[in-house]
Design an enzyme around this catalytic site. Sequence first.
Site, PDB file in Angstrom:
ATOM      1  N   SER A 111       0.869  -1.178   0.000  1.00 11.09           N
ATOM      2  CA  SER A 111       0.000   0.000   0.000  1.00 11.09           C
ATOM      3  C   SER A 111       0.903   1.223   0.000  1.00 11.09           C
ATOM      4  CB  SER A 111      -0.872  -0.013   1.268  1.00 11.09           C
ATOM      5  OG  SER A 111      -1.474   1.233   1.514  1.00 11.09           O
ATOM      6  N   TYR A 151      -2.164  -1.312  10.476  1.00 11.14           N
ATOM      7  CA  TYR A 151      -2.154  -1.520   9.027  1.00 11.14           C
ATOM      8  C   TYR A 151      -0.852  -1.001   8.426  1.00 11.14           C
ATOM      9  CZ  TYR A 151      -3.757  -1.120   4.146  1.00 11.14           C
ATOM     10  OH  TYR A 151      -3.886  -1.213   2.776  1.00 11.14           O
TER      11      TYR A 151
END
Length: 279
Positions: free
Chosen positions: A158, A171
Amino acid sequence: MAGRVEGKVAFITGAARGQGRSHAVRLAEEGADIIAVDVCRRISSNEDIPASTPEDLAETVELVKGLNRRIVAEEVDVRDYDALKAVVDSGVEQLGGLDIVVANAGIGNGGATLDKTSEADWDDMIGVNLSGVWKTVKAAVPHLISGGNGGSIILTSSVGGLKAYPHTGHYIAAKHGVVGLMRTFAVELGQHSIRVNSVHPTNVNTPLFMNEGTMKLFRPDLENPGPDDMAVVAQMMHVLPVGWVEPRDISNAVLFLASDEARYVTGLPMTVDAGSMLK
């Protein structure tokens, strides 16, 4: 004209919907057969994100078959190494080999600062988004090596694997860890002509992003924000004038990294981020 991955076999996790389904379809369009897995149930504590279902995975199967490609699909939790190994072993036996690995399965939940993140949320996030990636590659590597033809491994990270955002620290930690896995696997597997890279999407139009919880995270000033409300803020993350990209945008990057066009590309964190990293 032969497809860009004609005759190859790709193992894809998180394939029931979203980016994973898109990757399966895109690679199948270009000639690959698919081994597809997905947990098909809720893992994240975030109830705003609908869980993938067996019906979702069945739809992926039909989409791939509709392209006249073969597919082996199973419901598997990427935290379960033995189950992953079993489905890869079975898929390779049925389809004749393994050439491409796309470790895509992931979960999302946010809203708390790191010091207020629950241990359960932390463990789920690291278990799926980091350890699950490692276990996926671990299960697949013996087949890539024994095949003797090299291979391509693509790990889904990401932009949050390259920089930090508040309220999603677990995350962020997991996705940064994926970069470490990618670089280490690239160094260790290069001798076998196996390339390892990561893709780093910004916001993607999938259920993991397009849900009530994310909209409230982006627009805490509104009682019931919708996509248009979120887009106003999401667009500010990017240089290009968009709030998010589409799954196929990521799949095209995956296809490039999987193909011989990227035959000397390894150890690369490839962004598909509308310029987010320039902000």
